[in-house]
Enzyme design. Structure first.
Site, PDB file in Angstrom:
ATOM      1  N   TYR A 286       0.845  -1.192   0.000  1.00  0.00           N
ATOM      2  CA  TYR A 286       0.000   0.000   0.000  1.00  0.00           C
ATOM      3  C   TYR A 286       0.886   1.249   0.000  1.00  0.00           C
ATOM      4  CZ  TYR A 286      -3.344   3.482   1.804  1.00  0.00           C
ATOM      5  OH  TYR A 286      -4.113   4.610   1.979  1.00  0.00           O
ATOM      6  N   CYS A 287       0.651   2.142  -0.942  1.00  0.00           N
ATOM      7  CA  CYS A 287       1.353   3.423  -1.020  1.00  0.00           C
ATOM      8  C   CYS A 287       2.862   3.175  -1.117  1.00  0.00           C
ATOM      9  CB  CYS A 287       0.966   4.295   0.172  1.00  0.00           C
ATOM     10  SG  CYS A 287       1.610   5.989   0.111  1.00  0.00           S
TER      11      CYS A 287
END
Length: 581
Positions: free
Chosen positions: A310-311
């Site tokens: 994520y990210c």
């Protein structure tokens, strides 16, 4: 004193000066803004054609505005001269359509439009400097909006008349409380209702590995049979991991466990000055690599592992996947990337804060204190969405005297972390500024890695309103790898809320399309036209994709940890690193 000592001393003086200035500017370089302004104004004065265009624009708008005013005064209820942009919610209240407030906001929007024309399409201005000048102009105009002026805002006037001015007293008390909390370093009002380990990050599990950078959590199974391929989630280290394990109803970790997956989650250390020299290689080795080693020991019969990032965690997972492919390490079955960029050439308005001058200031600020503080990071993100995150909050809480109710996502957002000097400098300079990963210059173990070496299936998710990782930038993964199967999903929402989109979440939709082998690689705009739209959460679609890429035969859940292999149960989830301040 020899020349090298003199050079080091002079450089230290420069760094201290930059750090001192950076404390007052939030890490922003005044030189960068002066350079952009000089570029713009020097070319603007030599553009008579642009002058004529601006003069024509203002003459036409003055005439249209004059007609609008005359029709308003004579009660003809005319159509507005200009409509706010779809994302601009400042003037949605019907009171803005009444005299004289309609005259104020219409004039402001015309003025805003004129400045947009004045700061863009100037011949000779570099695109980066044009974007900086246009961005700064928007910040100033946002400050001047009639919605921010109490005697021009009909909602504030109405509330003042209804309460006899008590709204301003309530607003003053709200400001006092916020200021006190900020001085004390306390979280915002309402955060006390959300506590890690009590109603946040409560999915049952054990910490089964710890090193100086991570704690690895293994979640307890809830099904009698589980898929053979475990899931490793690599969250961003810019914030605490539990955005992916919020409240029980919207926890991605809990959802995956309930779907029959064996789930592991990395919880990052919150670094301080003594961790200043932790770099990208440390995050790769101590983070992803050692987590994979632990999973391989705990689930030795697993055919492979589903990696989820994520990210920034997705960027790191992509780097790990490329390095593993180079070394013929086949432990990854698939990778799923949520709001994660691998090509930073068009990384949105955040790039306004990433150039040589800005990075020098930011690096010197981090060099002096050993890390980048969360408050110094949040300023840039707030400026990107000043209408929503700053001015609308000032109006609501300090003029209307109303408090916004805190939710779990807001409480998580206030639970900030730091980033070590060396790692963040490498990340910004190598990935953001130089785009080394996408262009094949990023090195792991002193050798370059190439995203095109990644051949395993990829599931990438972008969000329509993402200001941090714009979806068209996330989409570029489709052309950077050699994967024979790349599924791209575009969900409604922003960088955080778009990802935390559990089943049953209202007003959610998504588009999804898979590219196989040599299928046509559509441009982002063409992709929007061909990808089918679905209502609801995207989680079930991703869950189905994971099932399709897992072994058909399930098995009994593996044990929590493996003491005989050096991975004992150290403590209950959510561990200890998550509590670090």
């Amino acid at each position: 004193m020899d020349d090298s000592s003199l050079f080091a001393e002079s450089k230290a003086i420069d760094r201290l000066l930059h750090a001192f200035i950076g404390y007052g500017t939030g890490g922003n370089s005044p030189a960068a803004f002066i350079q952009a302004y000089t570029d713009w104004v020097s070319h603007a004065v030599m553009a008579p054609g642009k002058h004529a265009e601006l003069a024509k624009n203002i003459s036409r708008n003055l005439l249209r505005y004059g007609v609008y005013c005359s029709r308003t005064i004579t009660n003809q209820n005319p159509e507005p001269v200009i409509a706010p942009l779809p994302q601009d919610i400042r003037f949605r209240n019907e009171e803005w359509g009444r005299f004289p407030f309609n005259l104020a906001y219409q004039w402001f929007l015309l003025y805003e439009q004129w400045w947009h024309y004045a700061t863009t399409d100037i011949p000779g201005v570099s695109p980066r400097n044009e974007n900086i000048v246009s961005f700064c102009a928007r910040q100033i105009l946002d400050l001047m909006s009639p919605s921010n002026i109490p005697w021009l805002n009909p909602e504030v006037i109405k509330k003042t008349l209804e309460t006899g001015g008590k709204n301003f007293l309530d607003g003053l008390e709200n400001w006092r409380e916020d200021a006190q909390r900020m001085l004390n370093g306390d979280p915002p009002v309402g955060s006390e209702n959300y506590k890690v380990g009590e109603n946040l990050a409560v999915t049952p599990g054990k910490v089964i590995y710890r090193n100086r950078l991570i704690e690895l959590i293994q979640y307890a199974p809830t099904t009698e049979r589980t898929y053979k391929e475990p899931v490793l989630i690599v969250p961003a280290w810019i914030m605490k991991y539990y955005i992916l394990d919020l409240s029980p109803h919207n926890s991605l970790a809990r959802y995956l466990v309930e779907q029959g997956h064996t789930v592991f989650m990395i919880s990052w250390l919150n670094p301080d000055s003594k961790d200043r020299n932790l770099g990208m290689q440390d995050y790769l080795r101590l983070g992803v690599t050692e987590a994979l080693d632990a999973i391989s020991a705990i689930v030795p019969d697993a055919p492979a592992i589903h990696g989820v990032g994520y990210c920034l965690g997705g960027t790191l997972l992509s780097i790990a996947a490329a390095a593993m492919a180079r070394n013929e390490d086949k432990r990854l079955a698939t990778i799923s990337l949520f709001a994660a960029q691998t090509d930073f050439k068009e990384a949105g308005e955040l790039m306004l804060f990433i150039n040589e001058s800005q990075l020098t200031f930011l690096e010197d600020l981090m060099w002096e204190q050993g890390y980048l503080d969360a408050t110094q990071m949040s300023g840039a993100f707030m400026m990107l969405r000043s209408k929503d995150l700053l001015w609308s909050r000032i109006v609501r809480e300090y003029m209307l005297g109303e408090r916004s109710s805190m939710n779990d996502l807001m409480a998580w957002n206030a639970d900030t972390t730091r980033m070590p000097y060396r790692m963040h400098s490498q990340y910004l300079r190598s990935l953001f500024l130089n785009n080394d990963l996408a262009e094949g210059r990023f090195e792991v173990d002193d050798s370059p890695i190439f995203l095109r070496d990644i051949r395993i299936p990829i599931f990438a998710v972008g969000a329509t309103k993402d200001h941090v990782a714009p979806w068209k930038s996330v989409y570029k993964i489709r052309r950077l790898t050699s994967s024979a199967e790349i599924t791209f999903l575009l969900t409604s929402g922003g960088h955080n809320a778009g990802i935390i989109s559990e089943p049953g979440h209202p007003r959610r939709s998504y588009q999804i399309n898979t590219r196989y082998g040599q299928d046509r690689n559509y441009s982002p705009d063409d992709w929007l036209n061909i990808a089918p739209r679905h209502e609801g959460s995207w989680w079930p679609a991703w869950s189905q994709w994971l099932r399709d890429h897992s072994s058909a035969e399930q098995s009994s859940p593996p044990p929590l940890g493996a003491p005989d292999s050096g991975y004992p149960q150290l403590c209950d989830a959510p561990g200890t690193y998550i509590y670090q301040r």
